[in-house]
Design a protein around this motif. Structure first.
Motif: not given
Length: 341
Positions: A257, A273, A275-277, A336, A339-340
């Motif tokens: 996160h 925002r 972000f997660r990956t 990106t 996408q979030h």
């Protein structure tokens, strides 16, 4: 003409050995061009922002190859000082993080570490610049490099440039008998934009962090602490306009996160925002990419919210790239963000 961003710091080679001695068995070790400020310069060049890189390297084929690599990335290397006997290096096992104990520095006696005040013609280096960037890594090397940083900051101030600093704290580098708190505050006085994390602000500027902040563990607790630390920095440094903090948390079951804050003197706290990956390819250079995003937003004249979203998105994207510096385009960073949403 778009003003140039000048990044000042030590060029490095990163040796990235595989764990458990496989680098010896395979007779192979990946090598990357690195250095915090070089990574920032490469990010900006990827986004078509004119950028020049000022460092020191010996005049040999190894250094010329590194300079040519930077030029190929779109970075102007004309300010490079060709001097000294060696390029600094560091060793970091694959999959590791610079904050962890696995990093081994081999920087003593490098061309950059041997610099001192008077070595650089700052009026020439900064003649077409609109922004000057450095990090806390350079003053950590030697007192003479710290003095050279001050000289550059004074020249940039005389010329009316915007100035940014990344509060990179590397405890292994502060080895010349002084506390970082006795060096960094007087350099941060020149800065318009300050970036780091809460713990770096404590280590480098003496701004205390609540020892229980990790135990509290909530996002709101971190945001409240970011606000109070930012307010303390702005109160202490009248020139500073923006303070940014990054927050990165990794759990096996939840992935990584990432979010960030930007506190503006005239606009308060802005939160990116989140972000997660799950796909972390390389942990090196994410913070440098974030710093590049802050500078890019500043040069573009973006508002704080747009700037912090862009910087955080660029940082999360860098985690999915191998090597020290990003190759993301502006379009990819913006994707990106979408996408979030």
């Amino acid at each position: 003409m778009t003003s140039i961003v000048v990044c000042f710091g030590e060029i490095l080679l990163r040796m990235s050995p595989a764990l458990e001695g496989h680098w010896l068995q395979d007779a192979r070790m990946p090598v990357f061009v690195g250095g915090a400020e070089a990574n920032v310069a490469c990010a900006l060049a990827s986004w078509n922002q004119p950028v020049a890189y000022c460092t020191a390297m010996p005049d040999n084929y190894l250094s010329r190859d590194m300079a040519a690599w930077l030029e190929g990335r779109g970075v102007d290397t004309s300010p490079v000082l060709w001097t000294g006997q060696r390029v600094g290096a560091y060793y970091l096992p694959q999959g590791s993080d610079l904050q962890h104990a696995g990093v081994i520095y081999d920087r003593a006696g490098s061309a950059f570490a041997g610099l001192a005040a008077g070595a650089i013609d700052w009026d020439l280096v900064l003649q077409d610049a609109g922004w000057f960037h450095f990090s806390a890594i350079s003053p950590a090397l030697t007192p003479s490099v710290a003095a050279l940083c001050r000289e550059g900051l004074e020249a940039a101030t005389r010329k009316g440039l915007s100035i940014s600093v990344d509060l990179n704290y590397r405890s292994k580098l502060w080895q010349y008998g002084v506390s970082p708190v006795s060096v960094m505050p007087s350099l941060v006085e020149y800065c318009d934009v300050v970036m780091g994390n809460l713990w770096a602000a404590e280590s480098l500027l003496g701004i205390p962090v609540d020892k229980d902040v990790h135990q509290q563990g909530s996002k709101q607790r971190y945001l409240d602490h970011s606000r109070s630390t930012s307010e303390a920095i702005l109160a202490r440094y009248p020139r500073c306009r923006r303070v940014a903090h990054t927050f990165r948390f990794e759990k096996v079951s939840e992935g990584l996160h990432y979010y960030a804050t930007l506190f503006s003197r005239d606009g308060g706290l802005h939160v990116s925002r989140e972000f997660r990956t799950d796909a972390v390819v390389d942990k090196v250079g994410s913070g440098d990419c974030f710093m590049g995003g802050l500078i890019y937003g500043g040069v573009q004249g973006w508002d704080p919210q747009r700037t912090i979203d862009y910087a955080a998105a660029a940082a999360i994207g860098k985690l999915q790239e191998k090597g020290d510096s990003t190759r993301q385009t502006v379009a990819q960073v913006l994707q990106t963000i979408q996408q979030h949403a």
